[in-house]
Design a protein around this motif. Structure first.
Motif: not given
Length: 487
Positions: A308, A310, A333-334, A349, A394, A396, A398, A422, A430
Motif C-alpha cells: 500500500a 500513501f 491513498d494510492r 489514516l 482508508p 485505495p 481516496d 503521514t 507504508d
C-alpha cells in the motif's frame, strides 16, 4: 370564629367530594383497582429450540421477563411446565422443582431472567422431542407466556483448523482441504451447509453447482465476500467427511491483513438449487479425530507483504506580515492494498500538519484537531501551529484535500517552512517512505503582490512606498534644476 367556620366548611366539602369519588370509583386499596387497567408482562424463552447435548450432557433452559411501562409489578408467580418432555428429561437435582413443575416467586419484578438445568433420564431414547411452556400470574399485571421445543441429543459439528499464513504476495494460491465431523449424538440428517467468508484481499477460486455467492452486507466487520455451499449428505455421529476437492483461495492486489472463515451448520431443509457447474461433495474420511478444533467454525489469518502507498503533497504560498495566506495540501491513498486492522473496526489514516514557523491557524479543515486529543477537545481549535487530521476507513483511490488559513506574524522569516507527514498506526504501515511527507512553505512577498496570501497590505508598507515615491520625485526635481543651471 368566622375563620373556624370557613375551615369546617372546606373540610366538609372535601369529605363530600371524597365520598362522591369513592361512590364512583370504589374504596378498595389502590393495587386492587389495577385489574381495571392491568399492565402487561411478557415471559419469553431465550431460545426456542433446545437440545440436550453431549458436551456437557444437559440443557440450560433460560427465560426472560419484561414489564411494559414504568415501575414494577407485584406478587409474580412463574411456572415452567415440563410435562411435555417428562419421558426423556428431568430437572437437575439442584433445581427447586416439584414433579414436572418448576416455579419462581417474586415479590416485585421489572426485567430479569432465570434458568433451570435439565438432564436426560437414564435410558432415554436419543432423538426424543417435546415442548415445554412457561406461564405466570401477577397481582397487578397480565402475564403472557411462551413455549420451547427440547430434543434429547444434538448434532455437534467440528471443522478442521489451519495455521495462519504469513508473508504472502499478490498471486499466491492458498489451499484448504476442509474436513467436517460430528461429535454429537444426533446426525445432521438433511446434510450440512458450508459458509466461506473472506476479507477483501482473498478471492475464492472455482464455481460449483451446489455453491452460491451471497451478499456479505449483514456479516459485519471486514467481511466482503460470502459463499454458501449446501451438501445433502448426512453427517453421522463419530464420522469425518472431506471436501471432494480442497478450497483454493488467491491472494489479491488488495491483500495486506486478511482472514478466511469457514463454518459448517446442519441443513434445516432441502438444499436449494444453485448455479451451473460440477458439484462440490462430501466424501467419508474415517472416524472422528481424537483432537483438533472444538468448534464448527475456524478462522485463518493471512498476512501479505505490504504494497500500500500513501502520498501527501505540500504547497507554497506568499503573504505579508500582518496578513493571511492559505496553504492547500492533499492526502492520497494510492493502494492497491487495503489497509485495515482486523482487530479494530475504527481504523483511521492520520497525518500531522506543522504550519510554517511564525504563523498561526485561523481556519482549519473538518477532521483536524489539536495534537494529543481525539477530536472531542473542547478548548480553542484555532491559533495552534500543529494539527492532526484523521481519515476513517482508508481505501485505495481516496483523495483528501485540506486547506489551512494562517495569520502571518511580524517576525515570520522571509521563507518559512512547515511540513505534512503521514503517521503509522501499525508496523509496516507504508513501505514507500519517499512520498510520506511534503513541505508547507510560506514566502514573504517583496514585489507588492501578495501572491497566495489574502492580499492584505499593511499601513507601514504604504508609508514606505509613499516615502520612496517622494524621494524619487525629489531626485527628479533636483536633476531638472541642475540641468537648467548648466544651460
Amino acid at each position: 370564629m368566622a375563620r373556624r367556620s370557613w375551615v369546617r366548611a372546606v373540610a366538609t366539602a372535601a369529605a363530600g367530594a371524597l365520598a362522591l369519588m369513592a361512590g364512583l370509583f370504589g374504596t378498595g386499596p389502590a393495587h386492587a383497582d389495577a385489574a381495571d387497567g392491568a399492565r402487561g408482562m411478557t415471559v419469553r424463552f431465550v431460545e426456542h429450540e433446545l437440545f440436550i447435548g453431549s458436551e456437557p450432557p444437559n440443557a440450560f433452559v433460560a427465560y426472560r421477563w419484561k414489564v411494559a411501562g414504568e415501575g414494577a409489578v407485584h406478587h409474580v408467580h412463574l411456572t415452567v411446565d415440563l410435562s411435555g418432555v417428562a419421558d426423556f428429561a428431568e430437572p437437575a437435582p439442584s433445581e427447586h422443582c416439584d414433579g414436572n413443575l418448576c416455579t419462581l416467586d417474586l415479590a416485585s419484578a421489572t426485567s430479569d431472567y432465570h434458568a433451570i438445568t435439565l438432564v436426560p433420564k437414564p435410558g432415554a431414547a436419543i432423538g426424543s422431542s417435546g415442548t415445554m411452556t412457561v406461564s405466570g400470574t401477577a397481582s397487578d399485571a397480565t402475564v403472557t407466556g411462551d413455549h420451547v421445543t427440547l430434543t434429547n441429543g444434538r448434532t455437534d459439528l467440528k471443522v478442521s483448523a489451519f495455521a495462519d499464513e504469513p508473508d504472502h504476495v499478490p498471486g499466491d494460491m492458498l489451499t484448504f482441504p476442509l474436513t467436517v465431523w460430528n461429535t454429537g449424538r444426533l446426525p445432521a440428517a438433511k446434510g450440512v451447509e458450508l459458509r466461506i467468508d473472506t476479507t477483501a484481499g482473498l478471492h475464492l477460486q472455482g464455481s460449483w453447482a451446489n455453491c452460491r455467492d451471497v451478499s456479505a452486507s449483514g456479516r459485519g466487520g471486514h467481511i466482503v465476500h460470502e459463499t454458501l455451499c449446501d451438501f445433502p449428505t448426512p453427517v453421522e455421529p463419530g464420522r469425518r467427511y472431506a471436501l471432494s476437492s480442497p478450497l483454493r483461495v488467491e491472494v489479491g492486489d488488495e491483500a495486506l491483513h486478511d482472514e478466511i472463515i469457514y463454518a459448517f451448520t446442519p441443513l434445516a431443509g432441502a438444499a436449494p438449487a444453485n448455479g451451473p457447474g460440477t458439484p462440490l461433495t462430501l466424501v467419508p474420511d474415517g472416524a472422528t479425530p481424537s483432537d483438533g478444533n472444538s468448534e464448527p467454525s475456524f478462522t485463518t489469518y493471512v498476512d501479505s507483504v505490504n504494497h500500500a502507498d500513501f502520498a501527501v503533497t505540500g504547497d507554497t504560498a506568499t503573504g505579508r506580515p500582518g496578513g493571511h495566506a492559505t496553504l492547500h495540501v492533499t492526502v492520497v491513498d494510492r493502494g492497491p492494498a487495503l489497509v485495515e486492522d482486523l482487530l479494530d473496526d475504527d481504523v483511521a489514516l492520520s497525518v500531522t500538519v506543522k504550519l510554517p514557523p511564525g504563523t498561526k491557524a485561523t481556519k482549519i479543515p473538518d477532521g483536524c484537531h489539536v495534537p494529543g486529543t481525539d477530536g472531542s477537545y473542547r478548548g480553542p481549535r484555532l491559533g495552534w501551529t500543529t494539527y492532526e487530521c484523521d481519515f476513517g476507513d482508508p481505501a485505495p483511490g481516496d483523495r483528501h484535500a485540506l486547506s489551512f488559513t494562517v495569520a502571518i506574524g511580524p517576525r515570520t522569516p522571509a521563507v518559512s517552512t512547515g511540513r505534512i507527514q503521514t503517521e503509522e498506526f501499525f508496523e509496516g504501515f507504508d513501505p514507500d517512505a519517499s512520498n510520506d511527507s511534503a513541505a508547507l512553505t510560506l514566502r514573504l512577498a517583496q514585489d507588492g503582490s501578495a501572491g497566495g496570501g489574502s492580499g492584505f497590505v499593511s499601513g507601514g508598507w504604504i508609508a514606505w512606498a509613499a516615502g520612496a515615491l517622494a524621494l524619487a520625485a525629489g531626485a527628479a526635481a533636483a536633476l531638472s534644476r541642475r540641468s537648467r543651471a548648466g544651460d
